[in-house]
Scaffold this active site. Sequence first.
Site, mmCIF file in Angstrom:
data_model
loop_
_atom_site.group_PDB
_atom_site.id
_atom_site.type_symbol
_atom_site.label_atom_id
_atom_site.label_comp_id
_atom_site.label_asym_id
_atom_site.label_seq_id
_atom_site.Cartn_x
_atom_site.Cartn_y
_atom_site.Cartn_z
ATOM 1 C CG ASP A 47 -14.800 -24.924 12.095
ATOM 2 O OD1 ASP A 47 -14.682 -24.200 13.104
ATOM 3 O OD2 ASP A 47 -15.885 -25.320 11.660
ATOM 4 C CE LYS A 73 -16.041 -28.140 13.066
ATOM 5 N NZ LYS A 73 -17.401 -28.423 12.590
ATOM 6 N NE ARG A 80 -24.073 -20.773 8.645
ATOM 7 C CZ ARG A 80 -24.947 -21.751 8.839
ATOM 8 N NH1 ARG A 80 -26.214 -21.457 9.114
ATOM 9 N NH2 ARG A 80 -24.581 -23.015 8.774
#
Length: 459
Positions: A233, A240, A314
Amino acid sequence: MPLAFAEPTDAVIPIHVVAADAVDDALAGLTPEGRAWAQAQGFAGSLGQILTLPNAHGGLEQVLVGYGTAAKRARDRFHMGAAARKLPEGTYEIASGLQGDDLDEAALAWLLAGYSYDRYVKPSSPIAGLVAPDDVDAARIAVIANGEALTRELINTPASDMGPDELEEAARTLAVEHYAGINVITGDDLITSNFPMIHTVGRASNRQPRLIDMRWGDMGPQLTLVGKGVCFDTGGLNIKPGSSMGLMKKDMGGAATVLGLAHMIMALELPLRLRVLIPAVENSIDGNAFRPQDILTSRKGLTVEINNTDAEGRLVLADALTLSDEDDPALVISMATLTGAARVAVGPDLAPFYTDDDGHADAVAKAARKVADPVWRMPFHDPYEAMIEPGIADLDNAPKGGFAGSITAALFLRRFVESPYMHFDIYGWQPSSAPARPRGGVGMGARALLEALPEMLNL
């Protein structure tokens, strides 16, 4: 190499586990020379203290392992795992001092202490062997240990060697081992098969997104396990910072945990029908990456406003949960390394979980205490539903403000499943080494669920 108990031999060395308040009795059972040696070594039964007692030929005759006080033991678990790592080569048996759940935990701890991640280095020396205690279900404990080892191995493998392809291969290997069926939908076929959010999250990577669907068993209630398989990710366009990206190989920890749990269920032949769903993607950056403020339409038909591309787990889970609901399972359980908010709330050692069923919650909490797999129930707090409703779409994938981040993520997922549902927001990582848990990937909640399933599903 599978984790396994040692075969009995003529040279098995007995271990006596000695609590701090039982030292005098333990020493009274030794020879005068043994007592003198124990006193000279200052053996006080402290937690983790080890005293080896020689025989007349200079070999090991027996071992005393300190078990400390109840208060000290309660601060951690798997204490015999530390002893397994400290003892010299040989074959041992636990001769006294433990019984019941404590003996089960000690036997499991010993096996788990034998796990090390050595794919890229020279394998470490094997630990001392333990003969399975007479009063434990040795076959069950070995299955649980190897399920946990599978989870650890998958999480520990870097994303260079554990992308969606390799995660699929791990699932296929498990399916072959247990004669399970498996089907995988890959790449643009996700669009035609109506898994739009799985495809959207994974489309920017040159490693194609996919949905892994494994089935096993033909009798009993259906249990569906859904595991987040984000193999790496970057955060997507909401990239990030480096300090937050360093552990993102573990963002498929939910998938790794459900595969470990699936191994346990199938190997123990639980009387149920099992389905495992894993949306496997890499959240990367490219010209076709999904963007902040995009609005996606899910498999369920609900629209989702993207307010942070780093809240992608999600999204892929939502499509998989919608599918899970379509064949009316008795219970759906999702596991995901979903939110940093969960870590802020309970730290790295507890597995927070959500359910609307008090009976299921009690069963899991009771089982967790029994098998030393700590969990903590969190609330599906209905008043927070408004926080995930942005107005411009049905749902918001990343509500502003930062409050109750784990709860709002769980509420988001609940919108996509109507069946009885339980969600685990796990960490999947051991930050520093502890008994039977080296630093690295770790399973959370799987052993508690395995223990609780008979009660939850009336098996």
